[in-house]
Design a protein around this motif. Structure first.
Motif, PDB file in Angstrom:
ATOM      1  N   HIS A  70       4.145   4.813   7.986  1.00 22.53           N
ATOM      2  CA  HIS A  70       3.699   3.507   8.483  1.00 22.53           C
ATOM      3  C   HIS A  70       4.559   2.379   7.932  1.00 22.53           C
ATOM      4  O   HIS A  70       5.068   1.535   8.691  1.00 22.53           O
ATOM      5  N   PHE A  71       4.730   2.355   6.615  1.00 17.16           N
ATOM      6  CA  PHE A  71       5.412   1.204   6.017  1.00 17.16           C
ATOM      7  C   PHE A  71       6.931   1.289   6.170  1.00 17.16           C
ATOM      8  O   PHE A  71       7.609   0.250   6.198  1.00 17.16           O
ATOM      9  N   ALA A 122      -4.219  -0.761   7.396  1.00 17.90           N
ATOM     10  CA  ALA A 122      -2.990  -1.453   6.999  1.00 17.90           C
ATOM     11  C   ALA A 122      -2.693  -2.632   7.929  1.00 17.90           C
ATOM     12  O   ALA A 122      -2.238  -3.693   7.472  1.00 17.90           O
ATOM     13  N   HIS A 161      -3.785   3.562   9.698  1.00 19.81           N
ATOM     14  CA  HIS A 161      -2.876   2.627  10.375  1.00 19.81           C
ATOM     15  C   HIS A 161      -3.534   1.264  10.557  1.00 19.81           C
ATOM     16  O   HIS A 161      -2.926   0.218  10.237  1.00 19.81           O
ATOM     17  N   LEU A 211      -1.982  -6.986   7.738  1.00 23.56           N
ATOM     18  CA  LEU A 211      -0.742  -7.613   8.211  1.00 23.56           C
ATOM     19  C   LEU A 211      -0.964  -9.116   8.382  1.00 23.56           C
ATOM     20  O   LEU A 211      -1.878  -9.541   9.090  1.00 23.56           O
ATOM     21  N   VAL A 239      -3.206  -2.394   1.532  1.00 22.87           N
ATOM     22  CA  VAL A 239      -2.277  -1.274   1.392  1.00 22.87           C
ATOM     23  C   VAL A 239      -2.923  -0.169   0.556  1.00 22.87           C
ATOM     24  O   VAL A 239      -2.866   1.008   0.904  1.00 22.87           O
ATOM     25  N   HIS A 294       1.394   5.817  15.469  1.00 30.69           N
ATOM     26  CA  HIS A 294       1.820   4.504  14.958  1.00 30.69           C
ATOM     27  C   HIS A 294       2.440   3.658  16.060  1.00 30.69           C
ATOM     28  O   HIS A 294       2.041   2.498  16.274  1.00 30.69           O
ATOM     29  N   HIS A 320       2.181  -8.203   3.810  1.00 32.36           N
ATOM     30  CA  HIS A 320       1.012  -7.328   3.793  1.00 32.36           C
ATOM     31  C   HIS A 320       0.114  -7.686   2.618  1.00 32.36           C
ATOM     32  O   HIS A 320       0.605  -7.976   1.514  1.00 32.36           O
ATOM     33  N   SER A 370       3.673   6.522   4.079  1.00 38.79           N
ATOM     34  CA  SER A 370       5.114   6.268   4.029  1.00 38.79           C
ATOM     35  C   SER A 370       5.672   6.008   5.415  1.00 38.79           C
ATOM     36  O   SER A 370       6.467   5.077   5.619  1.00 38.79           O
ATOM     37  N   MET A 427       7.216  -0.122   9.557  1.00 42.44           N
ATOM     38  CA  MET A 427       7.018  -1.575   9.546  1.00 42.44           C
ATOM     39  C   MET A 427       8.243  -2.293   8.996  1.00 42.44           C
ATOM     40  O   MET A 427       8.573  -3.414   9.433  1.00 42.44           O
ATOM     41  N   ALA A 428       8.936  -1.664   8.033  1.00 42.59           N
ATOM     42  CA  ALA A 428      10.147  -2.283   7.492  1.00 42.59           C
ATOM     43  C   ALA A 428      11.239  -2.379   8.551  1.00 42.59           C
ATOM     44  O   ALA A 428      12.104  -3.266   8.475  1.00 42.59           O
TER      45      ALA A 428
END
Length: 381
Positions: free
Chosen positions: A183-184, A62, A59, A66, A11, A122, A6, A181, A187-188
């Motif tokens: 979102h990421f 961010a 969203h 990506l 971010v 999301h 990212h 929080s 994504m993790a």
């Protein structure tokens, strides 16, 4: 599976968009519950668009950051559905908050609805990706959903526990934390794989077109945040002086001052104050001179006048602020009384009771110990 990173500046930008949206939507609704139903509906609709649009904008800001080792674009229809899902779910949460009783259960319900909307937006948005398909892990989805529900509930409780500036700012921070929080964390728990090009349900949105749409929505949200800040920071606009929910902390009795001369009661105003109440979906008004007492009922109050009892959108604190200049007295943290309707006063140890005449809807009201001397002075006993 494809490796991805990212852009850190995107971010930061996504968090700024979430903060702007949260502040705009939550401050826009300050005092909305005291408005007529039609105006309240309009404000709720606008706030839902601002908050839901802020979730969507955060969203995709961010997602613009990506960095994948392959080209990808978005299905326009799926992207639009993701925005509408966020707006509708946030709108439902706001309806619970502004058209229902603000009890702990409803605050939690509204927070869970909002958190579900954040998570739903999301994952619907991610399913719109083409050429690079996301692969979700069940544990990642579960953790992200739990974070969205918990932080959204915290945001609602912070913003609606009291409608003061401090609580709204705390709610704004929690809302932004919930969106970013979730979102990421999601994504993790997501991986990406190359996918064949498929027929999209709507027009193709590349990053260039998406960037322009997101820039426009972020600009509108930021502008609304600036406009909201003008009235939010204006002197005397702090709703802490008249919170939407009654402070239940006991008040210490005032220290006696025997040497001080008794202060005369303020002169009554020239006219009676119209007090709003709701009946059959419409807002009506009762003259304050015809009201015998007002009692707290959760976030709202009940008006007692003759045989009638009505639901008023004011909180007990707001009613006290407006009606005390009209000779109403606060006899208890949950009661305001018009002395003109008091037919009898009884002392019961350290407290008291006021009885009413010509008020069949309410026979009596308690007088708390901390208010006893003030009530006796107002009644001349």
């Amino acid at each position: 599976m494809l490796e991805f990173t990212h852009n850190p500046w995107m971010v930061v930008a996504s968090f700024a968009v979430a903060l702007s949206a949260g502040f705009s939507g939550l401050s826009l609704l300050r005092g909305a519950s005291r408005l007529p139903v039609s105006q309240r509906k309009l404000l709720v609709a606008v706030a839902a668009i601002v908050l839901g649009g802020g979730i969507w904008s955060m969203h995709f800001v961010a997602m613009l950051g990506l960095q994948l080792p392959a080209l990808f674009y978005y299905d326009g229809l799926t992207t639009l559905v993701s925005a509408l899902a966020a707006i509708l779910m946030v709108g439902l949460a706001l309806l619970v908050l502004h058209f229902g009783r603000r009890c702990p259960a409803n605050l939690t319900l509204a927070g869970c609805i909002m958190g579900t909307g954040i998570a739903g937006m999301h994952y619907i948005g991610m399913l719109g990706m083409e050429l690079c398909a996301p692969v979700f892990s069940p544990s990642g989805v579960a953790v992200a959903l739990a974070a969205a529900l918990a932080l959204s509930t915290l945001a609602v409780r912070a913003a609606y526990g009291s409608r003061s500036r401090l609580h709204i700012l705390a709610g704004t921070l929690c809302f932004a934390a919930a969106v970013v929080s979730m979102h990421f964390i999601a994504m993790a728990g997501t991986q990406f794989r190359l996918a064949d090009a498929t027929q999209t349900a709507g027009p193709v949105l590349g990053n260039a077109v998406l960037a322009m749409v997101v820039a426009l929505s972020s600009f509108i949200i930021s502008g609304l945040a600036l406009l909201s800040g003008v009235s939010f920071l204006a002197p005397g606009s702090d709703s802490a002086a008249a919170p939407d929910m009654e402070d239940t902390a006991p008040q210490a009795p005032a220290a006696p001052q025997p040497s001080a001369a008794p202060q005369p009661l303020p002169e009554p105003p020239a006219s009676s104050l119209p007090v709003p109440y709701e009946r059959e979906g419409s807002t009506h008004f009762a003259a304050s001179a015809e009201i015998a007492a007002i009692r707290a009922e959760g976030h709202y109050t009940l008006l007692y006048a003759g045989k009638e009892r009505h639901l008023c959108p004011w909180s007990i604190t707001e009613a006290g602020r407006r009606l005390e200049p009209h000779r109403f007295i606060r006899v208890h943290r949950s009661y305001l009384v018009n002395p003109a309707f008091v037919s009898e006063f009884q002392r019961t140890k350290d407290t008291g009771v006021c009885f009413f005449r010509n008020t069949e809807s309410l026979a009596k009201a308690p007088v708390s110990r901390s208010r006893l001397s003030q009530v006796r002075e107002a009644l001349g006993v």
